[in-house]
Motif scaffolding. Structure first.
Motif, PDB file in Angstrom:
ATOM      1  N   THR A 170       0.848  -1.190   0.000  1.00 19.06           N
ATOM      2  CA  THR A 170       0.000   0.000   0.000  1.00 19.06           C
ATOM      3  C   THR A 170       0.886   1.243   0.000  1.00 19.06           C
ATOM      4  N   LEU A 171       0.334   2.352  -0.506  1.00 26.75           N
ATOM      5  CA  LEU A 171       1.088   3.599  -0.600  1.00 26.75           C
ATOM      6  C   LEU A 171       0.212   4.746  -0.142  1.00 26.75           C
ATOM      7  N   MET A 223       6.094  13.471   0.605  1.00 32.11           N
ATOM      8  CA  MET A 223       6.420  12.298   1.415  1.00 32.11           C
ATOM      9  C   MET A 223       5.506  11.144   1.031  1.00 32.11           C
ATOM     10  N   LEU A 224       6.107  10.034   0.590  1.00 25.73           N
ATOM     11  CA  LEU A 224       5.353   8.845   0.224  1.00 25.73           C
ATOM     12  C   LEU A 224       5.710   7.719   1.182  1.00 25.73           C
ATOM     13  N   VAL A 225       4.695   7.089   1.753  1.00 27.43           N
ATOM     14  CA  VAL A 225       4.875   6.076   2.784  1.00 27.43           C
ATOM     15  C   VAL A 225       4.305   4.751   2.295  1.00 27.43           C
ATOM     16  N   SER A 226       5.142   3.732   2.284  1.00 25.42           N
ATOM     17  CA  SER A 226       4.743   2.424   1.766  1.00 25.42           C
ATOM     18  C   SER A 226       4.752   1.374   2.865  1.00 25.42           C
ATOM     19  N   ASP A 227       3.777   0.465   2.786  1.00 30.36           N
ATOM     20  CA  ASP A 227       3.796  -0.760   3.583  1.00 30.36           C
ATOM     21  C   ASP A 227       3.953  -1.896   2.583  1.00 30.36           C
ATOM     22  N   THR A 271       9.502   6.370   2.127  1.00 29.55           N
ATOM     23  CA  THR A 271       9.879   5.579   3.290  1.00 29.55           C
ATOM     24  C   THR A 271       8.951   4.376   3.379  1.00 29.55           C
ATOM     25  N   GLN A 272       9.514   3.239   3.698  1.00 26.41           N
ATOM     26  CA  GLN A 272       8.770   1.982   3.635  1.00 26.41           C
ATOM     27  C   GLN A 272       9.091   1.102   4.837  1.00 26.41           C
TER      28      GLN A 272
END
Length: 338
Positions: A72-73, A80-84, A114-115
């Protein structure tokens, strides 16, 4: 001398694709991991190409990697992009966010990806090399399970905690890519030495009693040493905060081992993408001129020195024979399954 098998690049790619499928990985995971593996084999340290690929294959089979993840994003801030990563490979989450990261950097001048919740990131230079191909400066940091002491005799508190930096040098050159661990050497080098019965230099690692060792088997049961003593330990802490701290992922102390057990490492990765000034300012061309100036003074330029340019698509890739056999067996299993 270690025996090697030479593979054409198309042959190596097909072998890797079949091995991933044979290990149970879905197609999007397979494509992301194979692209990164081939990039490492062409441009990165040899140990982070096909030798580390075997760790991924084993981890698919033993449950340390989600073979069918749905990353997911989110975008909590404009740049700022945050990934799981959903327990999958780090490269897939980065792939899915890549266009958005590049677009945000070009719009705002800088962007952060950031992931968390991924398997180990593999060759870290891969991430900044991709950004450099888009004309962007990149900085990346990641962590894994604790295997590095902050000082001799102390407990393992960090992973090798690598960081990578990439700077594009223009169309006439490969990008400069600095990719190095906070430890005196990468853990995969210890594993490779153990597999081949080779000794390791003093200062690389300690045994389970905290004593300096030249035996890689004892090093695997012990811990790695930071480069440069306390300064290397400080760099490891900096990387820990950039990766686990910013991503919200587990600290190295709390991360399961990436080579054993069935628990997923679920670690963090942070990548910064930076625009090197307006095009008319010529920052990339200026950097290229400086690198050529340094090279003329016999300075080693990481990512450039000793690497053929333009890259040849017909050059053979050298794979250790034992690694080739391990990959080939899983590729054959994939063919049997099909």
């Amino acid at each position: 001398m270690t025996q090697e098998v030479e593979l054409g690049q198309a042959e190596a790619e097909e072998l890797a694709l079949r091995a991933c499928r044979g290990a149970g990985a879905d197609e999007q995971t397979t494509r992301a991991l194979v692209e990164a593996t081939l990039s490492a084999a062409r441009f990165g340290p040899a140990t982070l190409g096909f030798p580390h690929f075997v760790d991924y294959l084993n981890s698919f089979r033993e449950g340390r990697i989600n073979c069918e993840p749905s990353p997911t994003l989110a975008r909590p801030f404009p740049a700022m992009l945050v990934s799981d990563a959903d327990g999958g490979v780090a490269q897939l989450g980065f792939d899915l966010a890549f266009d958005d990261v590049v677009g945000a950097a070009r719009n705002f001048g800088i962007a952060m990806f950031t992931q968390t919740n991924s398997y180990t990131a593999g060759e870290l230079g891969y991430y900044v090399r991709r950004l450099a191909a888009e004309g962007l400066v990149g900085l990346a940091a990641t962590n894994a399970n604790a295997m590095l002491v902050s000082k001799p005799g102390g407990p393992a508190v960090y992973s090798t905690n690598p960081m990578a930096f990439g700077f594009p040098l223009g169309e006439g050159s490969l990008p400069m890519v600095i990719d190095q661990a906070s430890s005196a050497t990468a853990f995969v080098n210890i594993v490779a030495a153990a597999a081949r019965g080779q000794s390791i230099p003093k200062g690389w690692a300690v045994d389970e009693n905290g004593e300096d060792t030249e035996d890689p088997a004892k090093a695997i049961g012990g811990a790695l040493l930071p480069f440069g003593g306390r300064k290397g330990g400080n760099v490891a802490l900096l990387v820990e905060m950039l990766s686990a701290g910013l991503s919200g992922g587990p600290w190295s102390l709390d991360t399961p081992h990436f080579q054993s057990g069935s628990a997923r490492p679920a670690v963090g990765l942070t990548v910064l993408a930076i625009v090197p000034g307006a095009p008319e300012e010529g920052r990339i061309a200026r950097a290229g001129e400086q690198v050529r100036r340094l090279a003329a003074l016999d300075v080693f330029i990481p990512g450039v020195s000793g690497i053929e340019f333009p890259p040849s698509l017909t050059k053979k890739l050298k794979v250790p024979a034992d690694v080739y056999e391990a990959v080939r067996r899983l590729a054959a299993a994939g063919s049997d399954r099909a």
